[in-house]
Enzyme design. Structure first.
Site: not given
Ligand SMILES: NC(=O)c1ccc[n+]([C@@H]2O[C@H](COP(=O)([O-])OP(=O)(O)OC[C@H]3O[C@@H](n4cnc5c(N)ncnc54)[C@H](O)[C@@H]3O)[C@@H](O)[C@H]2O)c1
Length: 328
Positions: A120, A144
């Site tokens: 990501t 995350y």
């Protein structure tokens, strides 16, 4: 034995995994989904078998490799809510690092030497330049992003220790839905802008909240790089093909290189959908950098990839059609 090469798709019942299964099938592969359905849908698994199970189950993973003669794997199976990761980091490290490492280790033990991983743009934290190249410093600002970066590190060391090649695709903002309406985005809760604005326009969700209008951007709202899920799925097919052909390991951004602000998206949605988006402005969300735009030149050069459906009009029209007619 079948001549269709089988690919194990962990998380194939989720938004991006399911779209990628469709693309894999179209490219002549058999996608075998391994998914615990924690955030995914059995109804999204349409192009190959669904094996319900968890990434952590080493025996199961190895039995699937033998059963289907798996040639390579894709790993989408993670938790990805930034706010939840801040409140419960252990949950994110457990699944996104612990379970992921168990999965990679099981694959290596079973002789599978190729893995494509969903990383990501959150690994970059708050970038100092735009567009962001892969060698930009990586300082995630939430658990995350940190968990995704940690697993990239695990892949690197696993690749040093074993005959194991990997590709980490650092996605920017996945958006849109299958143009044929077969699969689409159905997160619960939904934190993404485009599905939420579609629901607000359709009246199936509340008015949109724009999180902050005081960023250092031309209209004060955050800028993101939206990539159509169909183009993202195609990048995975190319990544699998490249690894199976002996390609080396590496990290690649996947984005269009075009940044759009939240207000630009709202303007495009009004034009495409023929109605204004009901919205109000709220405070900033913790952990949202002002701008995230990809430099994807490495991906384009290595894979011959280029986005073909990532214009805003296609993204919004496909997302809205899915939200109006969604089947799960
Ligand atoms: N959606 C985005 O814009 C975006 C952006 C960057 C990166 N990503 C990454 O892409 C991947 C896919 O995202 P998505 O939006 O399709 O998510 P999703 O939640 O729709 O799909 C994830 C799938 O993985 C499964 N899963 C989770 N943990 C599992 C486990 N331990 N064992 C088996 N199955 C498990 C879930 O049931 C679900 O079907 C994620 O890794 C996410 O972090 C997404």
């Amino acid at each position: 034995m079948s001549t269709t090469p089988a690919i194990l798709v962990a998380g194939g019942a989720g938004y991006i995994g399911a779209q990628t299964c469709k693309a894999l099938a179209a490219a002549g592969y058999l996608p075998v989904t391994l998914d615990n359905l924690s955030t995914g849908y059995a109804a999204a698994v349409k192009w190959g078998p669904l094996e319900q199970g968890d990434l952590r189950d080493r025996d199961r993973v190895q039995a699937l490799v033998a059963k289907y003669d798996i040639k390579a794997a894709l790993h989408f199976a993670a938790y990805s809510l930034v706010g939840e990761s801040v409140r419960d980091p252990a949950k994110y490290y457990d699944n996104n690092v612990g379970a992921a490492t168990a999965f990679a280790s099981a694959l290596i033990g079973a002789g599978v030497g190729a893995l494509v991983f969903s990383s990501t743009a959150a690994v970059y934290g708050t970038p100092s330049i735009s567009p962001i190249p892969e060698d930009h410093r990586t300082v995630p600002i939430n658990p995350y992003g940190a968990s995704k970066l940690a697993f990239e590190g695990a892949l690197r060391w696993l690749g040093e220790a074993h005959p194991f090649a990997w590709t980490a695709l650092r996605y920017f903002n996945a958006a849109g839905a299958d143009p044929d309406g077969e699969v689409g985005e159905s997160h619960d809760p939904e934190t993404h802008l485009i599905p939420n604005l579609c629901k607000a326009v359709l009246g199936t969700g509340p008015a949109l909240t724009v999180f902050g209008q005081d960023y250092d951007t031309p209209d004060g709202t955050p800028i993101r790089d939206y990539i159509h899920v169909v183009d993202l799925a195609e990048a995975h097919v190319l990544a699998i093909r490249r690894l199976l052909a002996g390609g080396d390991s590496g990290v690649f951004n996947v984005g269009t290189g075009e940044g759009c602000s939240v207000m630009q998206i709202l303007g495009a949605a009004e034009r495409v959908l023929g109605k204004p988006v009901p919205y109000s402005v709220g405070p900033r969300r913790a952990g949202d950098p002002p701008s995230l735009v990809a430099d994807s030149s490495r991906l384009k050069a290595a894979f011959g990839w280029k986005p073909v459906r990532s214009d805003l009009d296609s993204i919004i029209a496909d997302a809205a059609r899915w939200q109006a007619e969604r089947t799960y």
